[in-house]
Design an enzyme around this catalytic site. Structure first.
Site, short mmCIF file in Angstrom:
data_model
loop_
_atom_site.label_atom_id
_atom_site.label_comp_id
_atom_site.label_asym_id
_atom_site.label_seq_id
_atom_site.Cartn_x
_atom_site.Cartn_y
_atom_site.Cartn_z
N SER A 157 9.78 -4.33 -2.46
CA SER A 157 9.70 -2.89 -2.70
C SER A 157 9.09 -2.16 -1.52
O SER A 157 9.09 -0.93 -1.49
CB SER A 157 8.86 -2.61 -3.96
OG SER A 157 7.52 -2.99 -3.75
N GLY A 184 2.80 -4.16 -16.45
CA GLY A 184 3.32 -5.33 -15.74
C GLY A 184 2.40 -6.52 -15.88
O GLY A 184 1.89 -7.03 -14.88
N ASP A 211 2.84 -9.70 -16.59
CA ASP A 211 3.57 -10.96 -16.66
C ASP A 211 2.68 -12.17 -16.39
O ASP A 211 2.81 -13.22 -17.04
CB ASP A 211 4.76 -10.97 -15.70
CG ASP A 211 4.34 -10.63 -14.28
OD1 ASP A 211 3.96 -9.47 -14.04
OD2 ASP A 211 4.38 -11.52 -13.42
N LYS A 253 0.37 -8.25 3.43
CA LYS A 253 1.63 -8.99 3.49
C LYS A 253 1.96 -9.51 4.89
O LYS A 253 2.69 -10.50 5.01
CB LYS A 253 2.78 -8.11 2.99
CG LYS A 253 2.76 -7.83 1.50
CD LYS A 253 3.22 -9.04 0.71
CE LYS A 253 3.46 -8.69 -0.75
NZ LYS A 253 3.95 -9.84 -1.53
N SER A 289 -5.59 -4.18 -1.26
CA SER A 289 -4.46 -4.92 -0.69
C SER A 289 -3.56 -4.13 0.23
O SER A 289 -2.83 -4.71 1.03
CB SER A 289 -3.63 -5.54 -1.81
OG SER A 289 -3.10 -4.55 -2.66
N GLU A 326 -3.78 -6.67 -13.10
CA GLU A 326 -2.39 -6.23 -13.22
C GLU A 326 -2.34 -4.86 -13.87
O GLU A 326 -3.24 -4.48 -14.64
CB GLU A 326 -1.60 -7.20 -14.11
CG GLU A 326 -1.35 -8.56 -13.51
CD GLU A 326 -0.46 -9.42 -14.39
OE1 GLU A 326 0.60 -9.84 -13.91
OE2 GLU A 326 -0.84 -9.67 -15.56
#
Length: 333
Positions: free
Chosen positions: A93, A223, A225, A68, A319, A219
């Site tokens: 989060s 979750g 989506d 990130k 990640s 995923e």
């Protein structure tokens, strides 16, 4: 960034910018010497277990412990002096929270971060440690986007979303850019998908550098989506997922990220929380690296045999590694 060629009926309409591989390259130049060029790890044990040559891009060694930082710094560094002076706002989060907080500190700005009440304590503490003000909300009853936008408007802050932002997407793509620069063309690249920023940026870089590469998103089962959205042909909203992979507990993919991923992803596969735990355990015991649940989900898909057919050379993005000792022991105990 260029205007969308899709027109009013395309993803996001005519004013939504299109993120390109050139933007990823530009982000790489800006991040040089600021973000870490993280290591690519190989393991004969892992290769033998899955039956392929595996290259792990270890973003758990990135600044703030996750990929990130790439997107956050790329976005904040392009703000005006006036915007930096007023400060920035973000919701997260944990990993984007830390990334924005550190980038703001590095650039002489201030950050206000909206975080869920059940965010991991280690991520909350780290975000505060970088100097950010933290505002809490209930992720199961509140709207983090609305809370953050209201804060930004009231205080005159610039909102830096965790994934649906062109400079954030471009910054995240530098992880895959570095990976393929080091390994050469790969047959497939696996990356975790939450809001879709890492996958979108990675897909832009990987498909440009390795034409024909299979882009596979991962995923958690609770979750899915993005998988549902790709099947429907438009972003789908699901209830807030309850999964140990807190970094992937999102309700819907972003508008910009979905536009890229709809075009460049080959598939999205799902993993269970138990499969994520098994991947975290193997990473710790055999590879000697610490991963958080979201950080291990792509590895979990590989270990669980979700990739069929499995090609000879596979890249996997680890990640992040932001998990406290107590939580790590609780997950693997």
């Amino acid at each position: 960034m260029t205007p969308s060629p899709n027109g009013p009926t395309g993803p996001g309409g005519p004013d939504v910018p299109v993120v390109t591989f050139d933007d990823v390259r530009d982000a790489a130049r800006l991040l040089a010497g600021v973000a870490h060029r993280t290591p690519v790890l190989r393991s004969r044990t892992l290769d033998a277990l899955v039956g392929a040559e595996v290259h792990l891009k270890c973003e758990n060694f990135q600044r703030v412990g996750a990929f990130k930082f790439r997107g956050a710094y790329n976005a904040l560094s392009r703000l005006s002096e006036q915007q930096l002076a007023r400060g920035v706002a973000a919701y997260s989060s944990g990993n984007h929270a830390q990334a924005v907080a550190l980038a703001a500190r590095e650039l002489g700005s201030r950050a206000v971060i909206v975080m869920p009440e059940d965010a991991p304590a280690s991520k909350v503490d780290a975000t505060a440690g970088y100097g950010a003000e933290i505002v809490r909300y209930d992720r199961y009853t509140g709207d983090r986007n609305a809370v953050c936008r209201q804060l930004a408007e009231e205080r005159g802050l610039t909102l830096i979303p965790p994934y649906d932002h062109p400079h954030v997407i471009a910054g995240q793509g530098t992880a895959a850019l570095e990976l393929i620069e080091e390994t050469g063309p790969l047959d497939a690249l696996l990356a975790p998908v939450g809001g879709g920023g890492l996958m979108a940026g990675s897909a832009l870089a990987a498909t440009a550098l390795a034409p024909g590469i299979r882009m596979i998103g991962v995923e958690p089962e609770a979750g899915d989506d993005t998988r549902r959205s790709l099947a429907a042909g438009h972003p789908v909203t699901i209830p807030v997922p309850r999964t140990i992979a807190d970094g992937q507990a999102v309700e819907s993919p972003g508008e910009l990220t979905f536009a890229v991923n709809r075009r460049l992803l080959d598939s999205v596969v799902l993993v269970s929380d138990d499969e994520i735990r098994a991947a975290m355990k193997l990473a710790f015991e055999r590879l000697k690296i610490v991963t958080e649940p979201s950080g291990a989900s792509a590895l979990a898909a590989l270990l669980a045999g979700r990739i069929e057919p499995l090609p000879p050379r596979v890249g996997v993005i680890i990640s992040g590694g932001n998990v406290g000792v107590e939580r790590f022991l609780e997950l693997l105990g």
